[in-house]
Design a protein around this motif. Structure first.
Motif, short mmCIF file in Angstrom:
data_model
loop_
_atom_site.label_atom_id
_atom_site.label_comp_id
_atom_site.label_asym_id
_atom_site.label_seq_id
_atom_site.Cartn_x
_atom_site.Cartn_y
_atom_site.Cartn_z
N ARG A 29 66.89 36.63 61.97
CA ARG A 29 66.94 37.47 63.19
C ARG A 29 67.35 36.67 64.42
NH1 ARG A 29 61.18 39.90 61.99
NH2 ARG A 29 60.66 38.01 63.09
N TYR A 30 67.16 35.36 64.39
CA TYR A 30 67.32 34.54 65.58
C TYR A 30 68.51 33.58 65.57
CZ TYR A 30 62.50 35.99 66.29
OH TYR A 30 61.36 36.71 66.44
N LEU A 68 57.18 11.23 64.89
CA LEU A 68 56.24 12.34 64.73
C LEU A 68 56.19 13.12 66.04
CD1 LEU A 68 54.28 13.51 62.66
CD2 LEU A 68 52.53 12.00 63.57
N LEU A 69 56.71 14.35 66.02
CA LEU A 69 56.72 15.21 67.20
C LEU A 69 55.72 16.33 67.02
CD1 LEU A 69 60.59 15.73 67.66
CD2 LEU A 69 59.12 14.18 68.96
N ASP A 70 55.23 16.85 68.13
CA ASP A 70 54.48 18.11 68.03
C ASP A 70 55.51 19.24 68.16
OD1 ASP A 70 55.08 18.31 70.76
OD2 ASP A 70 53.02 18.00 71.41
N THR A 71 55.04 20.47 68.04
CA THR A 71 55.96 21.60 68.05
C THR A 71 56.73 21.70 69.37
OG1 THR A 71 54.56 22.79 66.49
CG2 THR A 71 56.12 24.12 67.77
N LEU A 72 56.07 21.48 70.49
CA LEU A 72 56.76 21.54 71.78
C LEU A 72 57.80 20.44 71.91
CD1 LEU A 72 53.82 22.54 74.14
CD2 LEU A 72 55.60 24.01 73.16
N GLY A 73 57.49 19.27 71.38
CA GLY A 73 58.47 18.18 71.38
C GLY A 73 59.66 18.48 70.49
N PHE A 74 59.40 19.11 69.36
CA PHE A 74 60.47 19.52 68.45
C PHE A 74 61.37 20.55 69.14
CE2 PHE A 74 61.49 21.91 64.30
CZ PHE A 74 62.52 21.05 63.96
N ARG A 75 60.75 21.50 69.79
CA ARG A 75 61.50 22.51 70.55
C ARG A 75 62.36 21.84 71.62
NH1 ARG A 75 58.78 26.55 74.97
NH2 ARG A 75 60.72 27.26 75.87
N LEU A 131 60.77 25.72 62.43
CA LEU A 131 61.98 26.25 63.06
C LEU A 131 61.74 27.68 63.55
CD1 LEU A 131 64.70 24.86 60.64
CD2 LEU A 131 64.33 24.18 63.03
N TYR A 132 61.04 28.47 62.75
CA TYR A 132 60.70 29.83 63.17
C TYR A 132 59.76 29.80 64.38
CZ TYR A 132 58.91 34.57 63.15
OH TYR A 132 58.53 35.83 63.52
N ARG A 133 58.79 28.92 64.36
CA ARG A 133 57.84 28.80 65.47
C ARG A 133 58.59 28.44 66.76
NH1 ARG A 133 52.33 28.36 65.65
NH2 ARG A 133 52.31 28.41 63.39
N VAL A 134 59.54 27.52 66.67
CA VAL A 134 60.34 27.14 67.84
C VAL A 134 61.11 28.34 68.37
CG1 VAL A 134 62.39 25.81 68.53
CG2 VAL A 134 60.51 24.67 67.35
N GLU A 135 61.68 29.13 67.50
CA GLU A 135 62.43 30.31 67.94
C GLU A 135 61.51 31.30 68.65
OE1 GLU A 135 65.62 30.81 68.14
OE2 GLU A 135 66.04 28.89 67.19
N GLY A 140 59.36 33.60 73.89
CA GLY A 140 58.08 34.06 74.45
C GLY A 140 57.38 35.09 73.55
N GLU A 141 57.64 35.04 72.28
CA GLU A 141 57.02 35.97 71.34
C GLU A 141 55.67 35.45 70.89
OE1 GLU A 141 59.91 36.73 68.29
OE2 GLU A 141 61.26 37.71 69.71
N PRO A 142 54.80 36.31 70.41
CA PRO A 142 53.41 35.93 70.15
C PRO A 142 53.12 35.10 68.89
CG PRO A 142 53.73 38.23 69.64
CD PRO A 142 55.02 37.74 70.27
#
Length: 145
Positions: A29-30, A68-75, A131-135, A140-142
């Motif tokens: 979808r993204y 080693l990144l966290d999710t925000l760093g990966f984004r 990757l889905y979490r970053v999208e 700004g989705e929940p």
């Protein structure tokens, strides 16, 4: 930015396969995500296949010794590459024996999903979920909460 995942071997574990299929469906979808399953074999041959499949892409080699990144760093890393004109990123997942040294040397980025050694099918599932979490974060989705 195009995303490509180059993985050695097809997932054999039913639960990992189901999760991988679920996150591929969600990601469709993204973004343009392509998952290539490459033939298993001796580590050096697997490495050559991974490098050929990722030509023309920014290479991110998944390795427990990587950054080693966290999710925000990966984004942030993915967004910085996109803003900098990177047209595609290829994530390289080795087989059961890991990566050949030549693959690590050819990496633009060595990335660890965990300091733990993950079974390669589970590493693929974790990568797709992130990757889905970053999208969802970017939109700004929940999901990410």
């Amino acid at each position: 930015m195009r995303l490509r995942v180059c993985a050695i071997g097809r997932p054999r574990l039913a639960y990992a396969r189901a999760g991988i299929e679920e996150y591929q469906r969600r990601l469709a979808r993204y973004s343009t995500l392509e998952v290539l399953y490459l033939k298993e074999g001796p580590k050096e041959q697997e490495g050559a296949r991974l490098l050929k499949a990722s030509e023309g892409y920014r290479r991110v080699v998944l390795d427990e010794r990587g950054e080693l990144l966290d999710t925000l760093g990966f984004r942030a890393r993915l967004e910085a590459w996109a803003a900098g004109g990177v047209r595609g990123v290829a994530f390289l997942l080795g087989g059961a024996e890991g990566h050949a040294e030549g693959v690590r040397r050819a990496a633009d980025c060595l990335l660890a999903l965990s300091r733990l050694t993950l079974q390669h099918e589970l590493a693929l599932l974790v990568l797709l979920e992130q990757l889905y979490r970053v999208e969802t974060l970017r939109r700004g989705e929940p999901y990410h909460r």
